[in-house]
Design an enzyme around this catalytic site. Structure first.
Site, mmCIF file in Angstrom:
data_model
loop_
_atom_site.group_PDB
_atom_site.id
_atom_site.type_symbol
_atom_site.label_atom_id
_atom_site.label_comp_id
_atom_site.label_asym_id
_atom_site.label_seq_id
_atom_site.Cartn_x
_atom_site.Cartn_y
_atom_site.Cartn_z
ATOM 1 C CD GLU A 154 -2.725 1.032 0.467
ATOM 2 O OE1 GLU A 154 -2.685 2.232 -0.722
ATOM 3 O OE2 GLU A 154 -3.620 0.483 0.159
ATOM 4 N N GLY A 211 13.263 19.413 3.356
ATOM 5 C CA GLY A 211 13.237 18.044 3.350
ATOM 6 C C GLY A 211 12.412 17.532 2.398
ATOM 7 C CE LYS A 229 5.121 7.701 -5.259
ATOM 8 N NZ LYS A 229 5.134 8.962 -4.761
ATOM 9 N N GLY A 326 6.007 10.371 4.306
ATOM 10 C CA GLY A 326 6.291 10.711 6.005
ATOM 11 C C GLY A 326 6.580 9.653 6.617
#
Length: 350
Positions: A154, A211, A229, A326
């Protein structure tokens, strides 16, 4: 019975995932009847640990935070150190391998090898890597199926935002005629800042400072990240075995401030869009900057956020917006894949 895990790669995401397990252990047990136990960790730079009865995650995090190495984990009876990733995958007693290494997106390695070794040893694989799914989906899916194990990923498209689970489960029954999305936060942030007056170089430097962009931003700004993707979405969601060379790919370097002004005059906004469209000639795949109407849900996606729109014959267009990267978000993606594997296993046993 515990679901035993072996972690291959123990960088930020691996450590974030372990911290999620520490925080959620009681809730996972009470609400989902799931006991996830880490028995192995192998990292090229930090070393490796294996204990058949499970590692103490508090001690693992303490060792890495204090010394940057797993070697500081205290000795105990039954503990084995210094296995390579191959030895870990083949000799661990883990049910599932969590693959979180840095992967070369040109070759998909070393993660493709890690998947093959795991499947041949009857172990499930959960991964956050794009490379193997984009480049070897068909062969790895077949190998997993032949060995009666699951392969879930996922986190490979939109991190903890369920860009794959949504069409595969919630939207099932629809014919999906088009998929288009903002699948790279770095370029979305840069285009937003350029719209606010920065030039390309200034926007890139700022994104690097925050970042969002790597020191070498090529994969982001030239559209390669989105390309991989799109390959995953084509293979997994549409069942179309698309290859790299079949996707027209253009990045954002050519977008000028004049282009941004023109879009504003037309009531539009530039976005780097990855797109898959069903046509009579087959699936047309592109990655390119596009001017999006302001009333399009994708136009309102700002900063480093990601979004994807599925155009469906029954439910119409549905847009999913969320973080595309993240540490905690990607760790969550690993967790939901493991919960899915555990539920599948219980269903089989039931």
């Amino acid at each position: 019975m515990a679901h035993k895990l072996a972690l291959i790669g123990f960088g930020g995401v691996g450590q974030g995932f372990v911290n999620i397990l520490r925080e959620k252990k009681v809730k996972l047990s009470e609400y989902h009847q799931i006991d996830l136990k880490v028995v192995s960790i192998s990292d090229l730079f930090k070393g490796s640990l294996y204990h058949p009865d499970g590692l103490c995650l508090d001690k693992v995090i303490k060792a890495v935070q204090e010394t940057g190495s797993l070697n500081a984990y205290p000795d105990e009876e039954g503990l084995i150190r210094n296995w390579s990733s191959k030895e870990t995958i083949e000799q661990t007693n883990a049910d599932s391998i969590i693959e979180m290494t840095f992967t070369d997106v040109q070759t998909g390695q070393p993660a493709i090898d890690h998947c093959q070794w795991a499947f041949l040893h009857k172990r499930n694989v959960v991964m956050t890597n794009k490379g193997p799914v984009a480049l070897a989906y068909e062969s790895l899916s077949n190998l997993a199926r032949q060995n009666g194990v699951q392969w879930l990923f996922e986190g490979a498209v939109m991190s903890g935002t369920p860009a794959l689970r949504l069409p595969q489960t919630t939207l099932t029954g629809n014919d999906i005629t088009e998929i288009k999305g903002i699948l790279n936060g770095t370029t979305n942030y840069m285009l937003m800042r350029m719209e606010e007056g920065l030039n390309y170089e200034e926007a890139l430097k700022e994104a690097q400072g925050l970042g969002y962009a790597e020191a070498d931003p090529t994969a982001d700004v030239e559209g390669h990240d989105v390309l991989y993707k799109i390959l995953i979405l084509a293979n997994v969601v549409l069942g179309v075995p698309l290859k790299r060379e079949e996707v027209a790919c253009q990045g954002i370097a050519s977008i000028s401030l004049a282009d941004l002004d023109r879009a504003k005059e037309l009531g539009k906004r530039w976005k780097l869009i990855g797109s898959l469209k069903q046509t009579e000639a087959g699936v047309m795949a592109t990655v390119k900057p596009e001017m999006v109407d302001l009333d399009d849900p994708l136009a309102g996606v700002t900063g480093a956020m990601n979004a994807i729109t599925y155009t469906c014959d029954l439910s119409g267009p549905i847009t999913l917006v969320g973080a595309g990267a993240g540490i905690k978000e990607t760790g969550f993606a690993v967790l939901i894949d493991l919960i899915a594997i555990s539920r599948h296993k219980k269903g089989m046993e039931g």
